[in-house]
Design an enzyme around this catalytic site. Structure first.
Site: not given
Length: 332
Positions: A163, A232, A268
């Site tokens: 991430d 995300k 996400k």
């Protein structure tokens, strides 16, 4: 990830390659991103609100709860993290409800790079992924070589997913090509030493700092063009994190990108999603915008560790007709 959407098949590579001119220079990239349709803020917010009112019946709710549990990235990202805390989190991820082994396991355990090895060992052959924040999370304020070293260390330790956070300063200054090249470089750093498949890359925008919906749409396309496997919303470390309108906008960007290129990218939302009711709203949003193809942990995740406890309590309520006591779930 990324993979081709079945409807487009072998056309995907050629269609994506045909967009190479878009990223040939900062000027070309700027023209493309600023040429995307402007976001109707009122319409977006109204659509998100309408989707949030859909009624979910008992059987569908039970399915949605288990689906949401299976999509959680169970996370600990604190300066006081210890190997013991990470192992305990992994145990919870494998068996979220110790009194009911039918409860599904979570999608991933997310930790800082120095805890990847601990998580990998604790999870064993459970099938749960190890995700790691890298690239100077959460601020992203570090030189590119440092970010790449951070990424490579996490991957070498066994991380299945990375991430990363974009450089919001560069993005807001209009240095789009710089952000694009950084994402590409991190993607390349996700390659596993000695082969064995690359770690998947989730690109975090920190949408609460991007100022406008138009910027969220531009960041979504920029990251996907650079090879993001997931986009995300947030780090969970700022005041404004995931919201239904922002997530809906990102889902629409993913839909449009798939239509244009044939490449499927995951989404996400992270931060601020705490209740089963909230999670169900997001699942409805995914289903209505992208369809069944995205309703799996491969293509949609929740970055919301506190959400798991509420899902477990609601799950028990559906099963037994009553809520559990205060010691039913562990406190993260």
């Amino acid at each position: 990830m990324p993979t081709t959407v079945p409807a487009y098949g072998n056309e995907a590579a050629g269609r994506l390659a045909s967009m190479a001119d878009v990223t040939a220079s900062n000027g070309a990239l700027r023209r493309f991103l600023h040429g995307l349709p402007g976001v109707d803020a009122v319409g977006l917010q109204a659509r998100a609100a309408t989707l949030g009112t859909r009624s979910i019946k008992t059987t569908a709710k039970a399915y949605a709860i288990d689906l949401a549990i299976s999509m959680i990235d169970l996370t600990t990202l604190e300066g006081a993290d210890t190997p013991g805390k990470v192992r305990a989190l992994c145990a919870k991820g494998v068996h979220p409800d110790p009194t009911d082994r039918t409860a599904p396991k979570v999608a991933a355990i997310c930790v800082y790079p120095d805890m990847v090895g601990v998580a990998k060992e604790a999870l064993g052959d459970s099938g749960i992924h190890v995700a790691s924040v890298a690239t100077a999370f959460p601020a992203g304020r570090a030189a590119l070589p440092v970010k790449l070293a951070d990424t490579r260390d996490a991957v070498a330790a066994g991380a299945d997913e990375i991430d990363m956070v974009i450089d919001r300063g560069a993005f807001l200054s209009g240095r789009y090509l710089e952000v694009f090249e950084e994402i590409k470089a991190v993607k390349e750093a996700c390659a596993r030493p000695g082969g064995g498949g690359a770690a998947h890359l989730k690109v975090i925008f920190e949408t609460g700092e991007l100022q406008t919906y138009d910027n969220v749409r531009r960041a979504s396309w920029l990251a996907m063009l650079a090879g993001a496997d997931f986009i995300k919303t947030s780090t969970g470390k700022v005041a404004v994190n995931a919201t239904p309108p922002v997530t809906l906008l990102m889902l629409e960007a993913v839909r449009d990108f798939a239509a244009a290129t044939g490449v499927q990218v995951g989404v996400k939302p992270a931060g601020g999603i705490r209740t089963t009711k909230d999670a169900v709203k997001y699942l409805v949003m995914v289903n209505e915008t992208l369809g069944d193809a995205w309703l799996t942990a491969d293509w949609f995740r929740f970055g919301a560790s506190s959400l798991l406890n509420d899902l477990l309590m609601q799950r028990q309520k559906l099963s037994t007709g009553r809520y559990s006591g205060p010691d039913y779930v562990t406190v993260d």
